[in-house]
Design an enzyme around this catalytic site. Structure first.
Site, mmCIF file in Angstrom:
data_model
loop_
_atom_site.group_PDB
_atom_site.id
_atom_site.type_symbol
_atom_site.label_atom_id
_atom_site.label_comp_id
_atom_site.label_asym_id
_atom_site.label_seq_id
_atom_site.Cartn_x
_atom_site.Cartn_y
_atom_site.Cartn_z
ATOM 1 N N ASP A 11 61.029 19.730 19.570
ATOM 2 C CA ASP A 11 62.388 20.234 19.732
ATOM 3 C C ASP A 11 62.977 20.676 18.402
ATOM 4 O O ASP A 11 62.537 20.247 17.340
ATOM 5 C CB ASP A 11 63.277 19.184 20.384
ATOM 6 C CG ASP A 11 62.958 19.037 21.853
ATOM 7 O OD1 ASP A 11 62.624 20.065 22.465
ATOM 8 O OD2 ASP A 11 63.028 17.922 22.382
ATOM 9 N N CYS A 32 58.220 15.841 19.447
ATOM 10 C CA CYS A 32 58.461 16.438 20.763
ATOM 11 C C CYS A 32 58.566 17.948 20.731
ATOM 12 O O CYS A 32 58.664 18.586 21.771
ATOM 13 C CB CYS A 32 59.735 15.864 21.380
ATOM 14 S SG CYS A 32 61.199 16.295 20.430
ATOM 15 N N CYS A 34 64.576 11.260 18.338
ATOM 16 C CA CYS A 34 65.467 12.378 18.690
ATOM 17 C C CYS A 34 66.734 12.331 17.846
ATOM 18 O O CYS A 34 67.273 13.363 17.451
ATOM 19 C CB CYS A 34 65.872 12.298 20.155
ATOM 20 S SG CYS A 34 64.529 11.936 21.277
ATOM 21 N N CYS A 76 66.702 16.915 23.711
ATOM 22 C CA CYS A 76 67.081 16.162 24.903
ATOM 23 C C CYS A 76 68.496 15.592 24.792
ATOM 24 O O CYS A 76 69.201 15.796 23.801
ATOM 25 C CB CYS A 76 66.093 15.023 25.117
ATOM 26 S SG CYS A 76 66.266 13.756 23.855
HETATM 27 S S1 FES Z 1 62.629 14.413 23.223
HETATM 28 FE FE1 FES Z 1 62.839 16.025 21.764
HETATM 29 S S2 FES Z 1 64.780 15.662 20.905
HETATM 30 FE FE2 FES Z 1 64.560 14.075 22.319
#
Ligand code: FES
Lengths: 123, 123
Positions: free
Chosen positions: A35, A33, A104, A60
């Site tokens: 992140d 993702c 995540c 998230c």
């Molecule tokens: S969608 Fe990226 S950490 Fe959850």
């Protein structure tokens, strides 16, 4: 979709922030993702106990909730005990996460390991 | 990786929350990451101006930043003008987002459209 514990740790996350002059810092990224997650550890030199642990993430709600829980779980443990705190244990402590969110939750475990590794290299 | 404006709206998001007895509510989900976004609108019956707009999300920092900016951009606009606020315009106002995060930014636009649709159906 999310357990009460997940919503609690998401809306009221524990241990968010930075530690200045941390004994160990771990930063990891989530390829799925995009992140990022950073964990700071303050380790007692003599006892090797984690005295403080903070996190910052752009991730998230699931990433926030698992890091919040994971930092609580490693706090007060020695660095050797902290290595045993698995992603599975953190997810169980949160009463589970939907399958789409498991990637995540891995961020917290990986960042803690990276921070412990950073500490080990410096000492 | 993220612009100053994105970090500003992520760390200090505007218009987070709920509106009781909202004139329109839109909830959308992100199939790619499993996140959800809800937008609440308070629309003036006579002028059709959006007087208030709030959001809640379980999504990541990019979802938070785009919703924060998008709610600011539709506030004070009529519902017809608000329909013209595109995801592209919101991303430009934020000085861009990394490609991996564009799907997160779509949540805000979709939720606003869903809330406007909800309003239109009720009136
Ligand atoms: S969608 Fe990226 S950490 Fe959850």
């Amino acid at each position: 979709m999310y357990s009460e514990k997940v919503m609690d740790h998401f809306t009221n996350p524990r241990n968010v922030g930075e530690i200045e002059d941390a004994s160990g810092v771990g930063t990891v990224g989530n390829a799925k993702c995009g992140d990022i997650m950073r964990i700071y550890l303050d380790v007692d030199e003599d006892t090797k106990v984690i005295k403080d642990c903070k996190f910052k993430t752009f991730g998230c709600g699931a990433a926030v909730a698992t890091s919040s829980m994971a930092t609580e779980m490693v706090m007060g443990k020695t660095i050797y005990e902290a290595l045993q705190v698995t992603n599975k244990a953190v997810m169980e402590a949160l009463d589970g996460l939907p399958p789409v969110k498991v990637h995540c939750s891995l961020l917290a475990e990986e960042a803690i390991h990276a921070a412990l590794w950073d500490y080990a290299q410096k000492h």
